[in-house]
Design a protein around this motif. Structure first.
Motif, PDB file in Angstrom:
ATOM      1  N   ALA A  29       0.834  -1.209   0.000  1.00 46.31           N
ATOM      2  CA  ALA A  29       0.000   0.000   0.000  1.00 46.31           C
ATOM      3  C   ALA A  29       0.867   1.257   0.000  1.00 46.31           C
ATOM      4  CB  ALA A  29      -0.932  -0.008   1.210  1.00 46.31           C
ATOM      5  N   ILE A  30       1.907   1.272   0.803  1.00 47.28           N
ATOM      6  CA  ILE A  30       2.799   2.437   0.860  1.00 47.28           C
ATOM      7  C   ILE A  30       3.485   2.643  -0.487  1.00 47.28           C
ATOM      8  CG2 ILE A  30       4.947   3.327   1.871  1.00 47.28           C
ATOM      9  CD1 ILE A  30       4.015   1.922   4.518  1.00 47.28           C
ATOM     10  N   ALA A  31       4.026   1.585  -1.057  1.00 50.63           N
ATOM     11  CA  ALA A  31       4.709   1.707  -2.348  1.00 50.63           C
ATOM     12  C   ALA A  31       3.756   2.210  -3.426  1.00 50.63           C
ATOM     13  CB  ALA A  31       5.314   0.361  -2.746  1.00 50.63           C
ATOM     14  N   GLU A  32       2.544   1.698  -3.430  1.00 48.60           N
ATOM     15  CA  GLU A  32       1.553   2.131  -4.421  1.00 48.60           C
ATOM     16  C   GLU A  32       1.195   3.605  -4.225  1.00 48.60           C
ATOM     17  OE1 GLU A  32      -0.755   2.060  -7.660  1.00 48.60           O
ATOM     18  OE2 GLU A  32       0.348   0.299  -6.980  1.00 48.60           O
ATOM     19  N   GLN A  33       0.970   4.011  -2.985  1.00 51.30           N
ATOM     20  CA  GLN A  33       0.595   5.400  -2.708  1.00 51.30           C
ATOM     21  C   GLN A  33       1.734   6.364  -3.015  1.00 51.30           C
ATOM     22  OE1 GLN A  33      -0.918   5.570   1.294  1.00 51.30           O
ATOM     23  NE2 GLN A  33      -2.720   4.369   0.782  1.00 51.30           N
ATOM     24  N   TRP A  34       2.962   5.916  -2.865  1.00 47.20           N
ATOM     25  CA  TRP A  34       4.129   6.768  -3.104  1.00 47.20           C
ATOM     26  C   TRP A  34       4.697   6.598  -4.510  1.00 47.20           C
ATOM     27  CZ3 TRP A  34       6.852  10.309  -0.089  1.00 47.20           C
ATOM     28  CH2 TRP A  34       6.285  10.561   1.160  1.00 47.20           C
ATOM     29  N   SER A  35       4.059   5.806  -5.348  1.00 42.70           N
ATOM     30  CA  SER A  35       4.616   5.474  -6.661  1.00 42.70           C
ATOM     31  C   SER A  35       4.942   6.712  -7.492  1.00 42.70           C
ATOM     32  CB  SER A  35       3.679   4.550  -7.425  1.00 42.70           C
ATOM     33  OG  SER A  35       2.431   5.180  -7.667  1.00 42.70           O
ATOM     34  N   THR A  36       4.062   7.688  -7.515  1.00 41.20           N
ATOM     35  CA  THR A  36       4.315   8.897  -8.297  1.00 41.20           C
ATOM     36  C   THR A  36       5.520   9.652  -7.756  1.00 41.20           C
ATOM     37  OG1 THR A  36       1.976   9.070  -8.804  1.00 41.20           O
ATOM     38  CG2 THR A  36       3.309  11.043  -9.139  1.00 41.20           C
ATOM     39  N   CYS A  44      11.393   7.609   0.071  1.00 36.39           N
ATOM     40  CA  CYS A  44      10.515   6.917   1.002  1.00 36.39           C
ATOM     41  C   CYS A  44      11.371   5.931   1.799  1.00 36.39           C
ATOM     42  CB  CYS A  44       9.416   6.177   0.256  1.00 36.39           C
ATOM     43  SG  CYS A  44       8.232   5.331   1.334  1.00 36.39           S
ATOM     44  N   ALA A  45      11.172   5.909   3.117  1.00 33.62           N
ATOM     45  CA  ALA A  45      11.900   4.980   3.983  1.00 33.62           C
ATOM     46  C   ALA A  45      10.897   4.252   4.863  1.00 33.62           C
ATOM     47  CB  ALA A  45      12.914   5.721   4.835  1.00 33.62           C
ATOM     48  N   VAL A  46      11.068   2.941   5.001  1.00 35.20           N
ATOM     49  CA  VAL A  46      10.196   2.141   5.852  1.00 35.20           C
ATOM     50  C   VAL A  46      11.029   1.204   6.710  1.00 35.20           C
ATOM     51  CG1 VAL A  46       8.188   2.220   4.305  1.00 35.20           C
ATOM     52  CG2 VAL A  46       9.864   0.396   4.033  1.00 35.20           C
ATOM     53  N   GLU A  47      10.575   1.006   7.924  1.00 38.76           N
ATOM     54  CA  GLU A  47      11.212   0.029   8.803  1.00 38.76           C
ATOM     55  C   GLU A  47      10.661  -1.344   8.444  1.00 38.76           C
ATOM     56  OE1 GLU A  47      11.962  -0.859  13.536  1.00 38.76           O
ATOM     57  OE2 GLU A  47      10.429   0.586  12.959  1.00 38.76           O
ATOM     58  N   ILE A  48      11.532  -2.355   8.508  1.00 41.92           N
ATOM     59  CA  ILE A  48      11.117  -3.706   8.142  1.00 41.92           C
ATOM     60  C   ILE A  48      11.475  -4.692   9.245  1.00 41.92           C
ATOM     61  CG2 ILE A  48      11.328  -3.264   5.669  1.00 41.92           C
ATOM     62  CD1 ILE A  48      13.988  -4.852   5.764  1.00 41.92           C
ATOM     63  N   GLY A  49      10.835  -5.849   9.167  1.00 39.94           N
ATOM     64  CA  GLY A  49      11.186  -6.947  10.053  1.00 39.94           C
ATOM     65  C   GLY A  49      12.421  -7.652   9.540  1.00 39.94           C
ATOM     66  N   GLU A  50      13.084  -8.378  10.409  1.00 39.67           N
ATOM     67  CA  GLU A  50      14.373  -8.970  10.037  1.00 39.67           C
ATOM     68  C   GLU A  50      14.283 -10.001   8.921  1.00 39.67           C
ATOM     69  OE1 GLU A  50      15.235 -12.320  13.319  1.00 39.67           O
ATOM     70  OE2 GLU A  50      15.072 -10.295  14.129  1.00 39.67           O
ATOM     71  N   GLN A  51      13.099 -10.531   8.660  1.00 43.60           N
ATOM     72  CA  GLN A  51      12.927 -11.510   7.580  1.00 43.60           C
ATOM     73  C   GLN A  51      12.438 -10.872   6.275  1.00 43.60           C
ATOM     74  OE1 GLN A  51      13.955 -14.649   8.112  1.00 43.60           O
ATOM     75  NE2 GLN A  51      14.472 -14.013  10.193  1.00 43.60           N
ATOM     76  N   PRO A  57      12.165  -4.729  -0.500  1.00 42.49           N
ATOM     77  CA  PRO A  57      12.812  -4.048  -1.625  1.00 42.49           C
ATOM     78  C   PRO A  57      12.229  -4.456  -2.982  1.00 42.49           C
ATOM     79  CG  PRO A  57      14.464  -4.779  -0.073  1.00 42.49           C
ATOM     80  CD  PRO A  57      13.153  -5.369   0.375  1.00 42.49           C
ATOM     81  N   SER A  58      11.825  -5.708  -3.119  1.00 42.10           N
ATOM     82  CA  SER A  58      11.251  -6.139  -4.401  1.00 42.10           C
ATOM     83  C   SER A  58       9.914  -5.464  -4.667  1.00 42.10           C
ATOM     84  CB  SER A  58      11.117  -7.659  -4.458  1.00 42.10           C
ATOM     85  OG  SER A  58      10.110  -8.114  -3.584  1.00 42.10           O
ATOM     86  N   ILE A  59       9.169  -5.154  -3.619  1.00 41.44           N
ATOM     87  CA  ILE A  59       7.914  -4.416  -3.799  1.00 41.44           C
ATOM     88  C   ILE A  59       8.205  -3.006  -4.309  1.00 41.44           C
ATOM     89  CG2 ILE A  59       5.985  -3.357  -2.548  1.00 41.44           C
ATOM     90  CD1 ILE A  59       6.046  -5.886  -0.721  1.00 41.44           C
ATOM     91  N   PHE A  60       9.173  -2.344  -3.711  1.00 39.90           N
ATOM     92  CA  PHE A  60       9.512  -0.980  -4.124  1.00 39.90           C
ATOM     93  C   PHE A  60      10.196  -0.953  -5.485  1.00 39.90           C
ATOM     94  CE2 PHE A  60       8.478  -0.139   0.221  1.00 39.90           C
ATOM     95  CZ  PHE A  60       7.976   1.152   0.196  1.00 39.90           C
ATOM     96  N   ALA A  61      10.779  -2.053  -5.907  1.00 42.85           N
ATOM     97  CA  ALA A  61      11.452  -2.113  -7.205  1.00 42.85           C
ATOM     98  C   ALA A  61      10.483  -1.909  -8.367  1.00 42.85           C
ATOM     99  CB  ALA A  61      12.188  -3.442  -7.361  1.00 42.85           C
TER     100      ALA A  61
END
Length: 90
Positions: A29-36, A44-51, A57-61
Motif C-alpha cells: 500500500a505504501i509503495a503504491e501510494q508513493w509510486s508517483t 521513502c523509507a520504511v522500517e522492516i522486520g528482520e525476515q 525491496p522487491s515491492i519498491f522495485a
C-alpha cells in the motif's frame, strides 16, 4: 509473529501489527501510494522486520530503481529506502 513480539509492542492495535497473510500488505500500500513520488526521484523509507530484507525491496522495485537496505547495529536488515541515487550513496 504477533505472539512473539515484546509486551509493549503488543499493546498496539492489532490492525497496526497484522500485515496480512504474508506480512507485506502495508508495504504494498505504501509503495503504491508513493509510486508517483518515487518515479519523480522522491524519497521513502520504511522500517522492516528482520525476515523482510528481500521481499520489501522487491515491492519498491516496481516503482524505483534506487533502493537500499540499511542494517541495524545487530547486522539485521532494518530500513528500506527508495530514493534519489545520490542519496543512496551514503
Amino acid at each position: 509473529d504477533i505472539e512473539l513480539l515484546q509486551e509493549e509492542v503488543k499493546m498496539e492495535p492489532h490492525t497496526a501489527l497484522d500485515g496480512g497473510e504474508d506480512g507485506l500488505i502495508f508495504y504494498r500500500a505504501i509503495a503504491e501510494q508513493w509510486s508517483t513520488v518515487l518515479r519523480n526521484d522522491g524519497l521513502c523509507a520504511v522500517e522492516i522486520g528482520e525476515q523482510q530484507g528481500e521481499s520489501v525491496p522487491s515491492i519498491f522495485a516496481d516503482f524505483s530503481d534506487n533502493i537500499k537496505v540499511f542494517k541495524d547495529y545487530s547486522g539485521l536488515p532494518r530500513v528500506v529506502v527508495s530514493g534519489p541515487s545520490f542519496f543512496l550513496t551514503i
